[in-house]
Design a protein around this motif. Structure first.
Motif, PDB file in Angstrom:
ATOM      1  N   ARG A 263       0.835  -1.207   0.000  1.00 59.69           N
ATOM      2  CA  ARG A 263       0.000   0.000   0.000  1.00 59.69           C
ATOM      3  C   ARG A 263       0.869   1.256   0.000  1.00 59.69           C
ATOM      4  N   ASP A 264       1.938   1.222   0.773  1.00 55.86           N
ATOM      5  CA  ASP A 264       2.837   2.376   0.823  1.00 55.86           C
ATOM      6  C   ASP A 264       3.469   2.625  -0.543  1.00 55.86           C
ATOM      7  N   LEU A 265       3.967   1.576  -1.193  1.00 61.09           N
ATOM      8  CA  LEU A 265       4.603   1.735  -2.500  1.00 61.09           C
ATOM      9  C   LEU A 265       3.617   2.241  -3.544  1.00 61.09           C
ATOM     10  N   VAL A 266       2.405   1.700  -3.521  1.00 63.58           N
ATOM     11  CA  VAL A 266       1.381   2.145  -4.472  1.00 63.58           C
ATOM     12  C   VAL A 266       1.032   3.612  -4.228  1.00 63.58           C
ATOM     13  N   LEU A 267       0.878   3.981  -2.953  1.00 60.99           N
ATOM     14  CA  LEU A 267       0.537   5.361  -2.612  1.00 60.99           C
ATOM     15  C   LEU A 267       1.643   6.326  -3.035  1.00 60.99           C
ATOM     16  N   GLN A 268       2.886   5.936  -2.791  1.00 63.45           N
ATOM     17  CA  GLN A 268       3.998   6.791  -3.212  1.00 63.45           C
ATOM     18  C   GLN A 268       4.032   6.927  -4.728  1.00 63.45           C
ATOM     19  N   GLY A 269       3.728   5.826  -5.436  1.00 66.72           N
ATOM     20  CA  GLY A 269       3.677   5.882  -6.892  1.00 66.72           C
ATOM     21  C   GLY A 269       2.601   6.824  -7.393  1.00 66.72           C
ATOM     22  N   ILE A 270       1.458   6.821  -6.718  1.00 64.57           N
ATOM     23  CA  ILE A 270       0.359   7.715  -7.107  1.00 64.57           C
ATOM     24  C   ILE A 270       0.762   9.172  -6.896  1.00 64.57           C
ATOM     25  N   TYR A 271       1.350   9.456  -5.751  1.00 65.18           N
ATOM     26  CA  TYR A 271       1.802  10.829  -5.487  1.00 65.18           C
ATOM     27  C   TYR A 271       2.861  11.257  -6.502  1.00 65.18           C
ATOM     28  N   ALA A 272       3.765  10.342  -6.826  1.00 63.91           N
ATOM     29  CA  ALA A 272       4.797  10.667  -7.805  1.00 63.91           C
ATOM     30  C   ALA A 272       4.178  10.961  -9.166  1.00 63.91           C
ATOM     31  N   ALA A 273       3.185  10.171  -9.559  1.00 62.88           N
ATOM     32  CA  ALA A 273       2.544  10.362 -10.858  1.00 62.88           C
ATOM     33  C   ALA A 273       1.759  11.672 -10.898  1.00 62.88           C
ATOM     34  N   VAL A 274       0.983  11.931  -9.844  1.00 59.56           N
ATOM     35  CA  VAL A 274       0.131  13.121  -9.821  1.00 59.56           C
ATOM     36  C   VAL A 274       0.967  14.404  -9.764  1.00 59.56           C
ATOM     37  N   PHE A 275       1.844  14.487  -8.780  1.00 58.07           N
ATOM     38  CA  PHE A 275       2.611  15.720  -8.612  1.00 58.07           C
ATOM     39  C   PHE A 275       3.742  15.823  -9.638  1.00 58.07           C
ATOM     40  N   GLY A 276       4.242  14.674 -10.113  1.00 57.12           N
ATOM     41  CA  GLY A 276       5.217  14.725 -11.188  1.00 57.12           C
ATOM     42  C   GLY A 276       4.602  15.288 -12.463  1.00 57.12           C
ATOM     43  N   THR A 277       3.377  14.844 -12.781  1.00 57.87           N
ATOM     44  CA  THR A 277       2.670  15.369 -13.952  1.00 57.87           C
ATOM     45  C   THR A 277       2.355  16.844 -13.785  1.00 57.87           C
ATOM     46  N   ALA A 278       1.923  17.228 -12.569  1.00 52.42           N
ATOM     47  CA  ALA A 278       1.623  18.628 -12.307  1.00 52.42           C
ATOM     48  C   ALA A 278       2.874  19.489 -12.444  1.00 52.42           C
ATOM     49  N   ALA A 279       4.011  18.980 -11.951  1.00 55.80           N
ATOM     50  CA  ALA A 279       5.270  19.713 -12.074  1.00 55.80           C
ATOM     51  C   ALA A 279       5.654  19.869 -13.543  1.00 55.80           C
ATOM     52  N   TRP A 280       5.479  18.798 -14.329  1.00 56.55           N
ATOM     53  CA  TRP A 280       5.796  18.860 -15.760  1.00 56.55           C
ATOM     54  C   TRP A 280       4.901  19.865 -16.476  1.00 56.55           C
ATOM     55  N   ALA A 281       3.593  19.822 -16.174  1.00 58.82           N
ATOM     56  CA  ALA A 281       2.659  20.744 -16.826  1.00 58.82           C
ATOM     57  C   ALA A 281       2.994  22.196 -16.490  1.00 58.82           C
ATOM     58  N   ARG A 282       3.338  22.431 -15.249  1.00 53.70           N
ATOM     59  CA  ARG A 282       3.680  23.791 -14.837  1.00 53.70           C
ATOM     60  C   ARG A 282       5.003  24.240 -15.440  1.00 53.70           C
ATOM     61  N   PHE A 283       5.995  23.366 -15.408  1.00 48.01           N
ATOM     62  CA  PHE A 283       7.347  23.741 -15.825  1.00 48.01           C
ATOM     63  C   PHE A 283       7.434  23.963 -17.326  1.00 48.01           C
ATOM     64  N   THR A 284       6.741  23.106 -18.094  1.00 47.51           N
ATOM     65  CA  THR A 284       6.808  23.247 -19.548  1.00 47.51           C
ATOM     66  C   THR A 284       6.053  24.469 -20.055  1.00 47.51           C
ATOM     67  N   ALA A 285       5.110  24.978 -19.236  1.00 47.04           N
ATOM     68  CA  ALA A 285       4.346  26.152 -19.644  1.00 47.04           C
ATOM     69  C   ALA A 285       4.857  27.430 -18.980  1.00 47.04           C
ATOM     70  N   LYS A 286       5.853  27.298 -18.135  1.00 48.08           N
ATOM     71  CA  LYS A 286       6.333  28.430 -17.361  1.00 48.08           C
ATOM     72  C   LYS A 286       7.181  29.353 -18.216  1.00 48.08           C
ATOM     73  N   ASP A 287       7.015  30.648 -17.983  1.00 49.19           N
ATOM     74  CA  ASP A 287       7.819  31.635 -18.672  1.00 49.19           C
ATOM     75  C   ASP A 287       9.125  31.803 -17.901  1.00 49.19           C
ATOM     76  N   ILE A 288      10.219  31.310 -18.459  1.00 48.83           N
ATOM     77  CA  ILE A 288      11.509  31.344 -17.786  1.00 48.83           C
ATOM     78  C   ILE A 288      12.194  32.659 -18.084  1.00 48.83           C
ATOM     79  N   THR A 289      12.357  33.473 -17.043  1.00 46.96           N
ATOM     80  CA  THR A 289      12.998  34.786 -17.216  1.00 46.96           C
ATOM     81  C   THR A 289      14.321  34.868 -16.469  1.00 46.96           C
ATOM     82  N   ALA A 290      14.655  33.782 -15.707  1.00 50.33           N
ATOM     83  CA  ALA A 290      15.884  33.832 -14.916  1.00 50.33           C
ATOM     84  C   ALA A 290      16.694  32.566 -15.138  1.00 50.33           C
TER      85      ALA A 290
END
Length: 290
Positions: A263-290
């Motif tokens: 259960r712990d491994l599955v839960l960690q995998g879910i968090y990694a997938a959800v927040f990893g995807t969110a990080a990718w979506a944010r980072f790829t659309a982010k305006d990099i000025t620095a």
């Protein structure tokens, strides 16, 4: 910038990715902040070992172990239990705190220092850079856990006798088998930090301030820990990333109980997938000025 990802052959891109990962690992491990965090983690088993030794005089009376982290009553009989005790003591706060600091600074720290846009110069690309950052944080998860385990094993061997291990189930296993289980426990603890790493990386993409990202990640970590201790919130607690952290103790049962570990491994995998995807979506659309 992202178009540069498609302009290089596969082999050079693979070599660049490996080089980028190696550079990130070296840079992260050379920072004073990282070294201080690792030093603090290594010191925790030393302090626990000295405290138990001073309290018991090195004797083999487990009843004098007192309160504290799980397994501490067994340390005086077998120094290997200091590994289990140290991991149980550091997992609720020290280890995730260290991971949260490294993850929170991964992207935001580069942006704050003005080096992020230079890292995105071809042939890096945003996706590859983000994956490299996450891989670096995961490597730190493993390194930090091993630092605690190795420090505890060294101190345990120095201050206490070593020998057969009495499992939670009451059976006895050989010292070699005990060492193997200690390694498995260390790997389970490192895997339990995957969700925190992904959460911290996502927060790091939301701001250009490394300090703000680290503080937010640590704040979220503390909040989740508090929520996991409130009985009235039992319905949501199985979905909190910290809920099954101490399930590694089941590796010291005979036979091993795998349900909560899975259960712990599955839960960690879910968090990694959800927040990893969110990080990718944010980072790829982010305006990099620095």
């Amino acid at each position: 910038m992202s178009r540069a990802e498609t302009t290089y052959p596969t082999a050079p891109r693979a070599l660049w990715t490996f080089g980028l990962l190696r550079s990130e690992l070296v840079t992260t491990l050379r920072r004073w902040r990282t070294l201080v965090l690792l030093a603090v983690l290594a010191a925790v088993p030393v302090l626990i070992g000295i405290a138990v030794r001073a309290e018991t005089g090195g004797g083999g009376d487990p009843d004098r172990g007192g309160g504290g982290p799980a397994f501490i009553a067994q340390v005086t009989n077998n120094g290997l239990f200091l590994v289990f005790t140290a991991l149980a003591a550091t997992l609720p706060f020290f280890l995730p705190l260290a991971v949260g600091v490294i993850a929170g600074d991964a992207v935001a720290g580069e942006a704050g220092a003005g080096t992020l846009r230079y890292l995105l110069v071809a042939p890096a690309g945003r996706t590859r850079l983000l994956l490299t950052k996450y891989a670096t944080v995961l490597a730190f998860c493993l390194l930090a856990t091993l630092v605690v385990a190795v420090s505890a094993l060294a101190v345990g061997a120095l201050l206490f006798p070593l020998g057969e291990v009495t499992t939670i189930s009451g059976t006895r296993i050989g010292f070699g088998d005990g060492l193997l289980r200690a390694l498995l426990i260390a790997l389970a603890v490192a895997a339990s930090l995957v969700g925190v790493a992904a959460l911290g990386l996502f927060v790091s993409t939301l701001t250009n301030s490394g300090i703000a990202a680290m503080a937010t990640t640590v704040g979220l970590l503390i909040t989740v820990q508090i929520l996991d201790q409130i009985p009235q919130l039992h319905a949501i607690q199985p979905y909190l990333f910290s809920h099954y952290w101490l399930s590694f103790a089941d590796l010291l049962r005979d036979p091993v109980l795998w349900d909560d570990l899975r259960r712990d491994l599955v839960l960690q995998g879910i968090y990694a997938a959800v927040f990893g995807t969110a990080a990718w979506a944010r980072f790829t659309a982010k305006d990099i000025t620095a």
